[in-house]
Scaffold this motif. Structure first.
Motif, PDB file in Angstrom:
ATOM      1  N   LEU A 160       2.966  -9.881   8.279  1.00 41.14           N
ATOM      2  CA  LEU A 160       3.807  -8.814   7.962  1.00 41.14           C
ATOM      3  C   LEU A 160       2.972  -7.725   7.723  1.00 41.14           C
ATOM      4  O   LEU A 160       3.520  -6.406   7.727  1.00 41.14           O
ATOM      5  N   GLY A 161       2.045  -7.741   6.833  1.00 39.46           N
ATOM      6  CA  GLY A 161       1.370  -6.932   6.122  1.00 39.46           C
ATOM      7  C   GLY A 161       1.814  -6.425   4.965  1.00 39.46           C
ATOM      8  O   GLY A 161       2.854  -7.018   4.506  1.00 39.46           O
ATOM      9  N   VAL A 162       1.245  -5.520   4.422  1.00 42.40           N
ATOM     10  CA  VAL A 162       1.539  -5.142   3.052  1.00 42.40           C
ATOM     11  C   VAL A 162       1.428  -3.817   2.762  1.00 42.40           C
ATOM     12  O   VAL A 162       0.293  -3.146   3.294  1.00 42.40           O
ATOM     13  N   VAL A 163       2.562  -2.957   2.415  1.00 37.07           N
ATOM     14  CA  VAL A 163       2.486  -1.519   2.245  1.00 37.07           C
ATOM     15  C   VAL A 163       2.078  -0.979   0.760  1.00 37.07           C
ATOM     16  O   VAL A 163       2.707  -1.697  -0.142  1.00 37.07           O
ATOM     17  N   ASP A 164       1.020  -0.302   0.883  1.00 35.52           N
ATOM     18  CA  ASP A 164       0.620   0.140  -0.340  1.00 35.52           C
ATOM     19  C   ASP A 164       1.728   1.267  -0.734  1.00 35.52           C
ATOM     20  O   ASP A 164       1.812   2.297   0.159  1.00 35.52           O
ATOM     21  N   VAL A 165       2.167   1.068  -1.769  1.00 36.23           N
ATOM     22  CA  VAL A 165       3.175   2.171  -2.426  1.00 36.23           C
ATOM     23  C   VAL A 165       2.445   3.574  -2.709  1.00 36.23           C
ATOM     24  O   VAL A 165       3.142   4.673  -2.681  1.00 36.23           O
ATOM     25  N   GLY A 166       1.413   3.352  -2.926  1.00 35.93           N
ATOM     26  CA  GLY A 166       0.436   4.619  -3.247  1.00 35.93           C
ATOM     27  C   GLY A 166       0.268   5.714  -1.880  1.00 35.93           C
ATOM     28  O   GLY A 166       0.250   7.023  -2.025  1.00 35.93           O
ATOM     29  N   ASN A 167      -0.090   5.185  -0.918  1.00 34.74           N
ATOM     30  CA  ASN A 167      -0.385   5.583   0.370  1.00 34.74           C
ATOM     31  C   ASN A 167       0.509   5.598   1.415  1.00 34.74           C
ATOM     32  O   ASN A 167       0.340   6.179   2.716  1.00 34.74           O
ATOM     33  N   GLU A 168       1.468   4.478   1.491  1.00 30.88           N
ATOM     34  CA  GLU A 168       2.294   3.985   2.108  1.00 30.88           C
ATOM     35  C   GLU A 168       1.672   3.522   3.676  1.00 30.88           C
ATOM     36  O   GLU A 168       2.029   3.479   4.608  1.00 30.88           O
ATOM     37  N   PHE A 169       0.345   3.162   3.550  1.00 31.19           N
ATOM     38  CA  PHE A 169      -0.246   2.450   4.550  1.00 31.19           C
ATOM     39  C   PHE A 169       0.061   0.952   4.562  1.00 31.19           C
ATOM     40  O   PHE A 169       0.301   0.538   3.485  1.00 31.19           O
ATOM     41  N   ARG A 170       0.265   0.405   5.996  1.00 26.70           N
ATOM     42  CA  ARG A 170       0.495  -1.071   5.808  1.00 26.70           C
ATOM     43  C   ARG A 170      -0.850  -1.388   6.199  1.00 26.70           C
ATOM     44  O   ARG A 170      -1.352  -1.101   7.280  1.00 26.70           O
ATOM     45  N   TYR A 171      -1.199  -2.607   5.323  1.00 28.36           N
ATOM     46  CA  TYR A 171      -2.576  -3.257   5.729  1.00 28.36           C
ATOM     47  C   TYR A 171      -2.023  -4.639   5.998  1.00 28.36           C
ATOM     48  O   TYR A 171      -1.336  -5.288   5.637  1.00 28.36           O
ATOM     49  N   PHE A 172      -2.887  -5.117   6.994  1.00 32.01           N
ATOM     50  CA  PHE A 172      -2.802  -6.513   7.586  1.00 32.01           C
ATOM     51  C   PHE A 172      -3.634  -7.575   7.034  1.00 32.01           C
ATOM     52  O   PHE A 172      -3.868  -8.542   7.429  1.00 32.01           O
ATOM     53  N   SER A 173      -4.763  -7.231   6.229  1.00 33.07           N
ATOM     54  CA  SER A 173      -5.627  -7.871   5.573  1.00 33.07           C
ATOM     55  C   SER A 173      -6.039  -7.418   4.276  1.00 33.07           C
ATOM     56  O   SER A 173      -6.201  -6.197   3.906  1.00 33.07           O
ATOM     57  N   LEU A 174      -6.447  -8.321   3.323  1.00 29.87           N
ATOM     58  CA  LEU A 174      -6.656  -8.075   1.993  1.00 29.87           C
ATOM     59  C   LEU A 174      -8.100  -7.387   1.804  1.00 29.87           C
ATOM     60  O   LEU A 174      -8.134  -6.180   1.196  1.00 29.87           O
ATOM     61  N   PHE A 175      -9.136  -7.709   2.633  1.00 27.60           N
ATOM     62  CA  PHE A 175     -10.134  -7.169   2.897  1.00 27.60           C
ATOM     63  C   PHE A 175     -10.223  -5.719   3.112  1.00 27.60           C
ATOM     64  O   PHE A 175     -10.689  -4.837   2.774  1.00 27.60           O
ATOM     65  N   ASP A 176      -9.223  -5.394   4.241  1.00 28.05           N
ATOM     66  CA  ASP A 176      -9.052  -3.800   4.713  1.00 28.05           C
ATOM     67  C   ASP A 176      -8.401  -3.103   3.495  1.00 28.05           C
ATOM     68  O   ASP A 176      -8.790  -1.931   3.239  1.00 28.05           O
ATOM     69  N   ALA A 177      -7.546  -3.682   2.545  1.00 24.23           N
ATOM     70  CA  ALA A 177      -7.015  -2.774   1.471  1.00 24.23           C
ATOM     71  C   ALA A 177      -8.188  -2.700   0.432  1.00 24.23           C
ATOM     72  O   ALA A 177      -8.296  -1.767  -0.098  1.00 24.23           O
ATOM     73  N   GLN A 178      -9.037  -3.813   0.236  1.00 20.96           N
ATOM     74  CA  GLN A 178      -9.805  -3.559  -0.607  1.00 20.96           C
ATOM     75  C   GLN A 178     -11.166  -2.302  -0.197  1.00 20.96           C
ATOM     76  O   GLN A 178     -11.546  -1.776  -1.244  1.00 20.96           O
TER      77      GLN A 178
END
Length: 127
Positions: free
Chosen positions: A40-58
């Motif tokens: 389902l992805g994870v929404v970053d509360v700081g930028n409101e982007f939804r990431y579908f992988s931890l690598f992308d978020a890093q």
């Protein structure tokens, strides 16, 4: 350091290891999110982007830090990533194939973000 990289027109080299973040936070990070599986992805509360992988978020954290420091012009290269493994040779082959395919996808994503044709992803798959 960033000023030096800018002066010599070099890359910022990043080792991104989702395994270590996952290993320390299995109660809040899903394995599917970590392994590029459907999730389902994870929404970053700081930028409101939804990431579908931890690598992308890093990796996006590095881009955001460079931007905040007014260093958007410094190119980044992922010099190492991977997943610790233990098991049969067949299992290692499966993990390696998945990682190589993932690296192809991620290389394209980083290229798109940086707008560059430079070789921007070097993978070290380790055991």
């Amino acid at each position: 350091m960033l000023d030096f990289l800018r002066q010599i027109d070099s890359f910022l080299m990043v080792n991104a290891s989702p395994f270590f973040a996952y290993e320390s936070n299995t109660d809040v990070i899903s394995l599917d999110y970590t392994l590029f599986r459907e999730n389902l992805g994870v929404v970053d509360v700081g930028n409101e982007f939804r990431y579908f992988s931890l690598f992308d978020a890093q990796i996006d954290v590095v881009f955001a830090a460079l931007s905040a420091l007014k260093c958007d012009d410094i190119r980044m290269v992922v010099t190492e990533t991977g997943w610790l493994s233990k098991g049969t040779r067949m299992r290692l082959v499966q993990v390696s194939k998945t990682l190589l395919r993932t690296m192809e996808i991620l290389s394209a994503k980083i290229k798109e973000q940086q707008g560059s044709d430079d070789n921007n992803l070097t993978s070290s798959v380790f055991n």
